[in-house]
Design a protein around this motif. Structure first.
Motif, PDB file in Angstrom:
ATOM      1  N   PHE A 132      -2.556  -0.478  -1.671  1.00 50.67           N
ATOM      2  CA  PHE A 132      -2.766  -2.110  -1.614  1.00 50.67           C
ATOM      3  C   PHE A 132      -1.330  -2.572  -1.499  1.00 50.67           C
ATOM      4  CE2 PHE A 132      -6.187  -0.346  -4.203  1.00 50.67           C
ATOM      5  CZ  PHE A 132      -7.267  -1.071  -3.711  1.00 50.67           C
ATOM      6  N   TRP A 133      -1.393  -3.551  -0.362  1.00 51.75           N
ATOM      7  CA  TRP A 133      -0.127  -4.155   0.129  1.00 51.75           C
ATOM      8  C   TRP A 133       0.090  -5.575  -0.294  1.00 51.75           C
ATOM      9  CZ3 TRP A 133       1.272  -5.783   5.613  1.00 51.75           C
ATOM     10  CH2 TRP A 133       2.674  -6.295   5.536  1.00 51.75           C
ATOM     11  N   VAL A 134       1.025  -6.151  -0.969  1.00 54.99           N
ATOM     12  CA  VAL A 134       1.469  -7.196  -1.410  1.00 54.99           C
ATOM     13  C   VAL A 134       2.570  -7.715  -0.427  1.00 54.99           C
ATOM     14  CG1 VAL A 134       1.941  -8.876  -3.050  1.00 54.99           C
ATOM     15  CG2 VAL A 134       0.777  -7.050  -3.820  1.00 54.99           C
ATOM     16  N   TYR A 135       2.422  -9.148   0.083  1.00 52.10           N
ATOM     17  CA  TYR A 135       3.162  -9.321   1.347  1.00 52.10           C
ATOM     18  C   TYR A 135       3.339 -10.971   1.521  1.00 52.10           C
ATOM     19  CZ  TYR A 135      -0.639  -9.835   4.147  1.00 52.10           C
ATOM     20  OH  TYR A 135      -1.892 -10.193   4.950  1.00 52.10           O
ATOM     21  N   LEU A 136       4.457 -11.356   2.091  1.00 49.60           N
ATOM     22  CA  LEU A 136       4.223 -12.929   2.539  1.00 49.60           C
ATOM     23  C   LEU A 136       4.060 -12.793   4.101  1.00 49.60           C
ATOM     24  CD1 LEU A 136       7.678 -14.270   0.590  1.00 49.60           C
ATOM     25  CD2 LEU A 136       5.223 -14.584  -0.100  1.00 49.60           C
ATOM     26  N   PRO A 137       3.149 -13.852   4.455  1.00 49.98           N
ATOM     27  CA  PRO A 137       3.043 -13.810   5.741  1.00 49.98           C
ATOM     28  C   PRO A 137       4.224 -14.020   6.808  1.00 49.98           C
ATOM     29  CG  PRO A 137       1.650 -15.404   4.699  1.00 49.98           C
ATOM     30  CD  PRO A 137       2.601 -14.862   3.713  1.00 49.98           C
ATOM     31  N   PHE A 177       1.128  -0.576  -3.550  1.00 51.11           N
ATOM     32  CA  PHE A 177       0.609  -0.197  -4.927  1.00 51.11           C
ATOM     33  C   PHE A 177      -0.801   0.854  -4.740  1.00 51.11           C
ATOM     34  CE2 PHE A 177       2.575  -4.288  -5.261  1.00 51.11           C
ATOM     35  CZ  PHE A 177       3.516  -3.933  -6.476  1.00 51.11           C
ATOM     36  N   LYS A 178      -0.937   1.781  -5.465  1.00 48.43           N
ATOM     37  CA  LYS A 178      -2.122   2.696  -5.507  1.00 48.43           C
ATOM     38  C   LYS A 178      -2.957   1.892  -6.413  1.00 48.43           C
ATOM     39  CE  LYS A 178      -0.747   6.298  -3.057  1.00 48.43           C
ATOM     40  NZ  LYS A 178      -1.335   6.736  -1.824  1.00 48.43           N
ATOM     41  N   ASP A 179      -2.576   1.462  -7.532  1.00 52.93           N
ATOM     42  CA  ASP A 179      -3.537   0.930  -8.334  1.00 52.93           C
ATOM     43  C   ASP A 179      -4.014  -0.724  -8.022  1.00 52.93           C
ATOM     44  OD1 ASP A 179      -5.095   0.028 -10.390  1.00 52.93           O
ATOM     45  OD2 ASP A 179      -3.542   0.485 -12.059  1.00 52.93           O
ATOM     46  N   PRO A 180      -5.095  -1.026  -7.744  1.00 56.42           N
ATOM     47  CA  PRO A 180      -5.124  -2.239  -7.400  1.00 56.42           C
ATOM     48  C   PRO A 180      -4.811  -3.468  -8.466  1.00 56.42           C
ATOM     49  CG  PRO A 180      -7.207  -1.244  -7.651  1.00 56.42           C
ATOM     50  CD  PRO A 180      -6.182  -0.103  -7.810  1.00 56.42           C
ATOM     51  N   ALA A 181      -4.964  -2.905  -9.806  1.00 55.01           N
ATOM     52  CA  ALA A 181      -4.505  -3.871 -10.845  1.00 55.01           C
ATOM     53  C   ALA A 181      -3.099  -4.188 -10.859  1.00 55.01           C
ATOM     54  CB  ALA A 181      -4.913  -3.308 -12.003  1.00 55.01           C
ATOM     55  N   LEU A 199      -2.605 -10.119  -0.445  1.00 55.93           N
ATOM     56  CA  LEU A 199      -2.943  -8.960  -0.951  1.00 55.93           C
ATOM     57  C   LEU A 199      -3.757  -8.464   0.030  1.00 55.93           C
ATOM     58  CD1 LEU A 199      -3.502  -7.384  -4.378  1.00 55.93           C
ATOM     59  CD2 LEU A 199      -5.113  -6.862  -2.633  1.00 55.93           C
ATOM     60  N   SER A 200      -3.707  -7.026   0.572  1.00 57.53           N
ATOM     61  CA  SER A 200      -4.593  -6.396   1.500  1.00 57.53           C
ATOM     62  C   SER A 200      -4.636  -4.980   1.101  1.00 57.53           C
ATOM     63  CB  SER A 200      -4.152  -6.544   3.015  1.00 57.53           C
ATOM     64  OG  SER A 200      -3.029  -5.974   3.074  1.00 57.53           O
ATOM     65  N   GLU A 201      -5.707  -4.398   1.551  1.00 60.56           N
ATOM     66  CA  GLU A 201      -5.843  -2.852   1.242  1.00 60.56           C
ATOM     67  C   GLU A 201      -5.433  -2.199   2.342  1.00 60.56           C
ATOM     68  OE1 GLU A 201      -9.297   0.354   0.013  1.00 60.56           O
ATOM     69  OE2 GLU A 201     -10.038  -1.890   0.376  1.00 60.56           O
ATOM     70  N   ARG A 202      -4.706  -1.235   2.181  1.00 61.25           N
ATOM     71  CA  ARG A 202      -3.999  -0.528   3.392  1.00 61.25           C
ATOM     72  C   ARG A 202      -5.060   0.778   3.461  1.00 61.25           C
ATOM     73  NH1 ARG A 202       0.083  -2.279   6.641  1.00 61.25           N
ATOM     74  NH2 ARG A 202       1.080  -0.543   6.754  1.00 61.25           N
ATOM     75  N   SER A 203      -5.126   1.351   4.808  1.00 60.24           N
ATOM     76  CA  SER A 203      -5.867   2.390   5.265  1.00 60.24           C
ATOM     77  C   SER A 203      -5.052   3.222   6.147  1.00 60.24           C
ATOM     78  CB  SER A 203      -7.470   1.824   5.638  1.00 60.24           C
ATOM     79  OG  SER A 203      -7.336   1.146   6.829  1.00 60.24           O
ATOM     80  N   GLU A 204      -5.491   4.546   6.374  1.00 65.65           N
ATOM     81  CA  GLU A 204      -4.861   5.414   7.195  1.00 65.65           C
ATOM     82  C   GLU A 204      -6.010   6.611   7.644  1.00 65.65           C
ATOM     83  OE1 GLU A 204      -1.732   7.787   5.459  1.00 65.65           O
ATOM     84  OE2 GLU A 204      -2.939   8.471   3.841  1.00 65.65           O
ATOM     85  N   THR A 205      -5.759   6.862   8.983  1.00 59.08           N
ATOM     86  CA  THR A 205      -6.728   7.964   9.484  1.00 59.08           C
ATOM     87  C   THR A 205      -6.086   9.286   9.287  1.00 59.08           C
ATOM     88  OG1 THR A 205      -7.377   6.298  11.383  1.00 59.08           O
ATOM     89  CG2 THR A 205      -7.845   8.623  11.623  1.00 59.08           C
ATOM     90  N   VAL A 206      -6.774  10.144   8.533  1.00 57.64           N
ATOM     91  CA  VAL A 206      -6.602  11.348   8.384  1.00 57.64           C
ATOM     92  C   VAL A 206      -7.529  12.457   8.643  1.00 57.64           C
ATOM     93  CG1 VAL A 206      -4.850  10.585   6.212  1.00 57.64           C
ATOM     94  CG2 VAL A 206      -7.310  11.159   5.939  1.00 57.64           C
TER      95      VAL A 206
END
Length: 240
Positions: A132-137, A177-181, A199-206
């Motif tokens: 989970f990624w926390v960022y400023l636009p 972060f791995k933990d959403p909390a 906050l946005s959920e990150r994903s990857e192709t594996v």
């Protein structure tokens, strides 16, 4: 004179030879040369020849009058039931996986090679969460992104990073972060300081590795006793 004498000698010689031939052989005048009552000896060439055709009618008659020989009747065929066709062994089709690495997949193929009828390997691409990624636009320029980062430092907010490339340039990253909390806690802290954190959920192709197999459905087949890779399960799949 000489010729007359020679003619007389020849005539006398002929008369002497004829008299000897006529009077000198006793068989022609004295009868048999054996005593009475004794069978006369004869040569085999003087014996009368047997007639071979005399016995032929009797043989033919015996053949004609012989009783016919009765042959045994052929045995009746035994009605044996035809052999039953072999019943096909029921088969099951399974997909094993996912395997973490190609080596785990190869080990499973070697362990199950003698237990299954057919196998095939396949690789699938899946999308899975990557934190989970926390960022400023993103700002309109890189300079504005740097100014925003200095403002975060002035508010005693640390652990940030200005993104200059990729698919989201000029954003300010506040942490992955791995933990959403934990991700939500970080976002709330930055928002409380006066910044529009998101906050946005990150994903990857594996890649995922699977093993499809066709095996006889018998109690002796149990793949779990042979496959040692962790996290591997099975489910039914279409046969091939």
């Amino acid at each position: 004179m000489f010729l007359r004498l020679l003619f007389i000698l020849l005539m006398a010689l002929n008369i002497a030879v004829g008299a000897w031939l006529l009077l000198g052989q006793p068989y022609a005048h004295n009868g048999n040369a054996v005593d009475p009552g004794v069978r006369e000896l004869r040569l085999l060439s003087e014996m009368p020849q047997p007639v071979a055709t005399v016995a032929a009618p009797s043989i033919a008659a015996s053949v004609a009058t012989a009783a016919p020989v009765s042959l045994p009747a052929p045995a009746a065929p035994v009605n044996t039931p035809p052999p039953r066709p072999a019943q096909p062994v029921p088969q099951i089709c399974l997909a094993l996986g996912p395997f973490a690495t190609p080596q785990d997949l190869r080990n499973a193929r070697q362990a199950l090679g003698a237990q299954v009828a057919r196998m095939r390997s396949r690789q699938e691409q899946i999308t899975q969460p990557n934190g989970f990624w926390v960022y400023l636009p993103a700002t309109s320029s890189h300079a504005q992104a740097l100014e925003l980062a200095r403002q975060l430092g002035a508010r005693n907010i640390k652990d940030y990073f200005v993104v200059s490339g990729g698919d989201q340039p000029n954003t300010v990253s506040l942490g992955l972060f791995k933990d959403p909390a934990n991700a939500r806690k970080r976002r709330d802290e930055v928002v409380a300081a006066g910044f529009p954190a998101r906050l946005s959920e990150r994903s990857e192709t594996v890649p995922e590795y699977w093993l499809d197999l066709v095996a006889n459905n018998s109690p002796r087949f149990e793949w779990r006793n042979r496959v040692r890779a962790s996290g591997v399960n099975s489910h039914s799949t279409s046969c091939f």
